[in-house]
Enzyme design. Structure first.
Site, PDB file in Angstrom:
ATOM      1  N   ASP A   1       1.678  -0.950  11.994  1.00 17.86           N
ATOM      2  CA  ASP A   1       0.516  -1.772  11.439  1.00 17.86           C
ATOM      3  C   ASP A   1      -0.013  -3.122  11.285  1.00 17.86           C
ATOM      4  O   ASP A   1      -1.436  -3.636  11.451  1.00 17.86           O
ATOM      5  CB  ASP A   1       0.605  -1.615  10.017  1.00 17.86           C
ATOM      6  CG  ASP A   1       1.002  -0.310   9.730  1.00 17.86           C
ATOM      7  OD1 ASP A   1       0.037   0.812  10.330  1.00 17.86           O
ATOM      8  OD2 ASP A   1       0.275  -0.097   8.425  1.00 17.86           O
ATOM      9  N   SER A  52       7.242   8.630  12.418  1.00 20.16           N
ATOM     10  CA  SER A  52       6.292   8.597  11.108  1.00 20.16           C
ATOM     11  C   SER A  52       6.719   8.668   9.738  1.00 20.16           C
ATOM     12  O   SER A  52       7.212  10.167   9.675  1.00 20.16           O
ATOM     13  CB  SER A  52       4.848   9.979  11.767  1.00 20.16           C
ATOM     14  OG  SER A  52       3.771  10.034  10.219  1.00 20.16           O
ATOM     15  N   LYS A  85      -4.893   6.204  14.463  1.00 27.34           N
ATOM     16  CA  LYS A  85      -5.444   4.749  12.879  1.00 27.34           C
ATOM     17  C   LYS A  85      -6.678   4.981  13.037  1.00 27.34           C
ATOM     18  O   LYS A  85      -7.977   6.036  13.342  1.00 27.34           O
ATOM     19  CB  LYS A  85      -4.284   3.770  13.456  1.00 27.34           C
ATOM     20  CG  LYS A  85      -2.665   3.602  13.925  1.00 27.34           C
ATOM     21  CD  LYS A  85      -2.346   4.094  12.398  1.00 27.34           C
ATOM     22  CE  LYS A  85      -0.473   4.327  12.177  1.00 27.34           C
ATOM     23  NZ  LYS A  85       0.033   5.187  11.316  1.00 27.34           N
ATOM     24  N   ARG A 125      -6.799   1.506  18.231  1.00 25.11           N
ATOM     25  CA  ARG A 125      -6.641  -0.068  17.056  1.00 25.11           C
ATOM     26  C   ARG A 125      -6.327  -0.740  18.904  1.00 25.11           C
ATOM     27  O   ARG A 125      -6.431  -1.910  19.061  1.00 25.11           O
ATOM     28  CB  ARG A 125      -5.434  -0.233  16.701  1.00 25.11           C
ATOM     29  CG  ARG A 125      -6.308   0.233  14.981  1.00 25.11           C
ATOM     30  CD  ARG A 125      -4.869   0.012  14.571  1.00 25.11           C
ATOM     31  NE  ARG A 125      -5.444   0.163  12.944  1.00 25.11           N
ATOM     32  CZ  ARG A 125      -4.811   0.052  11.877  1.00 25.11           C
ATOM     33  NH1 ARG A 125      -3.283   0.263  11.718  1.00 25.11           N
ATOM     34  NH2 ARG A 125      -5.638   0.026  10.498  1.00 25.11           N
ATOM     35  N   ARG A 133       2.725   6.300  -3.088  1.00 23.19           N
ATOM     36  CA  ARG A 133       4.188   7.058  -3.955  1.00 23.19           C
ATOM     37  C   ARG A 133       4.266   6.770  -4.722  1.00 23.19           C
ATOM     38  O   ARG A 133       5.138   7.577  -5.772  1.00 23.19           O
ATOM     39  CB  ARG A 133       5.618   6.249  -2.690  1.00 23.19           C
ATOM     40  CG  ARG A 133       5.200   6.510  -1.662  1.00 23.19           C
ATOM     41  CD  ARG A 133       6.495   5.937  -0.401  1.00 23.19           C
ATOM     42  NE  ARG A 133       6.361   6.610   0.888  1.00 23.19           N
ATOM     43  CZ  ARG A 133       5.255   6.533   2.129  1.00 23.19           C
ATOM     44  NH1 ARG A 133       3.940   5.430   1.627  1.00 23.19           N
ATOM     45  NH2 ARG A 133       5.433   7.083   3.014  1.00 23.19           N
ATOM     46  N   ARG A 166      -7.658  -3.174   9.418  1.00 24.91           N
ATOM     47  CA  ARG A 166      -6.731  -3.779  10.340  1.00 24.91           C
ATOM     48  C   ARG A 166      -6.920  -5.190  11.070  1.00 24.91           C
ATOM     49  O   ARG A 166      -7.174  -6.009  11.461  1.00 24.91           O
ATOM     50  CB  ARG A 166      -5.496  -3.297  10.576  1.00 24.91           C
ATOM     51  CG  ARG A 166      -4.454  -3.025   8.899  1.00 24.91           C
ATOM     52  CD  ARG A 166      -3.264  -2.477   8.953  1.00 24.91           C
ATOM     53  NE  ARG A 166      -2.674  -1.947   7.934  1.00 24.91           N
ATOM     54  CZ  ARG A 166      -2.235  -2.772   7.012  1.00 24.91           C
ATOM     55  NH1 ARG A 166      -2.387  -3.564   6.541  1.00 24.91           N
ATOM     56  NH2 ARG A 166      -2.065  -1.533   6.425  1.00 24.91           N
ATOM     57  N   ARG A 207      -9.229  12.454  12.328  1.00 29.46           N
ATOM     58  CA  ARG A 207      -6.929  12.013  12.904  1.00 29.46           C
ATOM     59  C   ARG A 207      -6.149  13.465  12.453  1.00 29.46           C
ATOM     60  O   ARG A 207      -6.733  13.726  11.981  1.00 29.46           O
ATOM     61  CB  ARG A 207      -7.033  10.928  11.528  1.00 29.46           C
ATOM     62  CG  ARG A 207      -7.790   9.393  11.708  1.00 29.46           C
ATOM     63  CD  ARG A 207      -7.234   8.679  10.877  1.00 29.46           C
ATOM     64  NE  ARG A 207      -5.550   8.611  10.934  1.00 29.46           N
ATOM     65  CZ  ARG A 207      -5.006   7.483   9.970  1.00 29.46           C
ATOM     66  NH1 ARG A 207      -5.852   6.551   8.984  1.00 29.46           N
ATOM     67  NH2 ARG A 207      -3.593   7.211  10.127  1.00 29.46           N
ATOM     68  N   LYS A 244       0.961  -1.178  -0.003  1.00 24.43           N
ATOM     69  CA  LYS A 244       0.025   0.223  -0.157  1.00 24.43           C
ATOM     70  C   LYS A 244       0.478   1.507  -0.007  1.00 24.43           C
ATOM     71  O   LYS A 244       0.203   1.999  -0.782  1.00 24.43           O
ATOM     72  CB  LYS A 244      -1.260   0.072   1.412  1.00 24.43           C
ATOM     73  CG  LYS A 244      -1.972   1.316   1.715  1.00 24.43           C
ATOM     74  CD  LYS A 244      -2.794   0.596   2.449  1.00 24.43           C
ATOM     75  CE  LYS A 244      -2.814   0.751   3.763  1.00 24.43           C
ATOM     76  NZ  LYS A 244      -2.886   2.104   3.551  1.00 24.43           N
ATOM     77  N   GLN A 280       4.367   9.040   7.140  1.00 27.02           N
ATOM     78  CA  GLN A 280       3.697  10.209   6.327  1.00 27.02           C
ATOM     79  C   GLN A 280       3.852  11.343   6.686  1.00 27.02           C
ATOM     80  O   GLN A 280       4.417  11.933   5.956  1.00 27.02           O
ATOM     81  CB  GLN A 280       2.439   9.733   7.121  1.00 27.02           C
ATOM     82  CG  GLN A 280       1.426   8.663   6.880  1.00 27.02           C
ATOM     83  CD  GLN A 280       0.715   8.104   7.560  1.00 27.02           C
ATOM     84  OE1 GLN A 280      -0.474   9.066   8.204  1.00 27.02           O
ATOM     85  NE2 GLN A 280       0.243   7.355   6.605  1.00 27.02           N
TER      86      GLN A 280
END
Ligand code: S3P
Length: 447
Positions: free
Chosen positions: A334, A184, A361, A365, A42, A407, A139, A37, A186
């Protein structure tokens, strides 16, 4: 005998029913897994901003990359119809993303929104409006908005510019050395992508190494990056010429993780998972499962288009508890939900710490895994920044909810394989965010 796995659809959602009473006693065979993913996002993004044509083989066809493709099409990139064989992306060239005529919708995808914000903020004279689904709109975006603002970005949003929908007025940004408080990818990738348009060098230092797919791919497309491994720092030289490339996306180790744990916990199992990306910034799951004494071997190791790849063979074994914390966390971030499932079947107390990021997330989670595995009879306690799981309780089937988190849906389905009686996972369609064929592969390995 009822089927082991079946699906029930109603108007809005899908129930996944798992009844392992008729399960022979093994997970067997050889499977392929969908494309990674992170690399898929990217490849689409860099292809869209590069000059010329990028071809992508093995793209993940999940909902998240579809969101990325839709956003970049709306800004002028020509992206052929998505398929996992080969697609083409006709890039606009650096700095040439067009102002879209409508909102950019990142759907459920944090990676789409956070990485894209770096590109949007650095495109002067254009206005972009970015939104997502209800999970994404809750988020935190301040982790990228703040450093972008330090570079001169103009961004507005709810709650002190921290929540989408966000409005971005593109600007000529200036260089920065950003010390990220969190490990991170991201955040790191957002700033590096913003740095592409900057006259000068942009550096990001992170407290522990997060996945480095952006760095690898930026280099492959022609950017200059200096990496200082000792300080977890990466420096990008601005205004490169990016040229379209051929990207071959390896299988997603985060998707392989479900089958690694399935075969590890179901007695008699022997499974071969082909073509798995084993980039060292992603293989924390293999290290954790090795600590748990899982029987996993790497075969046929090779490098494909700049990313390490291997086939993974996994056989059942009695798992042992372990401690998962510190620098390992970003390398398996993850996989913590599925590791919690493994821990429920391990001997002893597994402690997962330093994982507060899991609360922001696609769902919280930590809370969701504690509640849902608890309903199956697992001895699991939520910590502020992790989970404590005392393995060995016999799990029983239960009515469970994915909380619309892909997930979570898949982790609970794997737990159900080793529980007595029937489990129903509600809102199981969430799996299609990262793994559209999850249920068919589940059926395949149980036959
Ligand atoms: C991702 C980075 C990670 C990960 C997410 C994908 C990426 O998020 O959880 O699924 O592709 O960069 P963070 O950077 O927020 O840890």
């Amino acid at each position: 005998m009822p089927p082991i796995v079946s699906l029930q659809n109603d108007a809005e959602s899908q129930k996944l029913l798992i009844n392992p009473s008729s399960l022979g006693n093994a997970v067997k065979g050889s499977i392929a897994i969908p494309g990674d993913k992170s690399i898929s996002h990217r490849a689409l993004m860099l292809g869209a901003i590069a000059e010329g044509t990028t071809t992508i083989k093995g793209l993940l066809l999940g909902e998240d990359p579809r969101s990325t493709a839709a956003c970049f099409r709306a800004m002028g990139a020509e992206i052929s119809e998505l398929n996992s064989q080969q697609i083409t992306v006709q890039g606009v060239g650096l700095g040439n993303l067009q102002e879209p005529q409508d909102l950019l919708d990142a759907g459920n995808s944090g990676t789409t929104m956070r990485l894209m914000l770096g590109l949007l903020a650095s495109h002067p004279h254009r206005l972009f409006m970015v939104t997502g689904d209800s999970s994404l709109r809750s988020r935190p975006m301040s982790r990228v908005v703040k450093p972008l603002m330090q570079m001169g970005a103009e961004i507005w949003g709810r709650k002190d510019n921290s929540l989408a929908p966000l409005a971005v007025k593109g600007q000529q940004l200036t260089s920065i050395h950003y010390y990220s408080p969190i490990a991170s990818a991201q955040v790191k990738s957002c700033i590096l992508l913003a740095g592409l348009m900057v006259d000068g060098k942009t550096t990001v230092t992170e407290p522990a190494l997060s996945r480095d797919h952006s760095e690898r791919m930026l280099r492959a497309f022609g950017a200059t990056l200096d990496i200082d491994a000792a300080t977890n720092s990466v420096t990008l030289t601005g205004q490169p010429t990016l040229r379209g490339q051929q990207v071959i996306v390896p299988g997603d180790i985060s998707s392989a993780a479900f089958w690694l744990v399935a075969a590890a916990i179901v007695p008699g199992s022997d499974l071969l998972i082909a073509n798995v990306g084993v980039n060292p910034t992603r293989t924390g799951i293999l290290e954790a499962l090795a600590m748990m004494e899982a029987d996993i071997t790497r075969e046929n190791e090779r490098v494909v288009a700049g990313e390490p790849v291997a086939d993974l063979r996994v056989k059942h074994s009695q798992l042992q508890a372990c401690e998962i914390a510190g620098d390992l966390i970003p390398r398996l971030i993850d996989e913590i939900p599925i590791l919690a499932v493994a821990a429920a079947f391990a001997r002893g107390k597994t402690v997962i710490k330093d994982a507060a990021e899991l609360r922001v997330k696609e769902s919280d989670r930590l809370a969701v895994m504690a509640t849902e595995l608890g309903k199956m009879g697992a001895n699991i306690t939520e910590l502020d920044d992790g989970l404590e799981i005392v393995g060995g309780n016999d799990l029983r089937g239960a009515e469970l909810d994915s909380f619309t988190d892909h997930r979570i849906a898949m982790s609970l389905a794997i737990a159900a394989l080793n529980a007595s009686g029937q489990t129903t996972v509600h809102r199981a369609e969430a799996a299609s965010i990262s793994y559209p064929n999850f249920v068919s592969t589940l059926m395949q390995i149980l036959n």
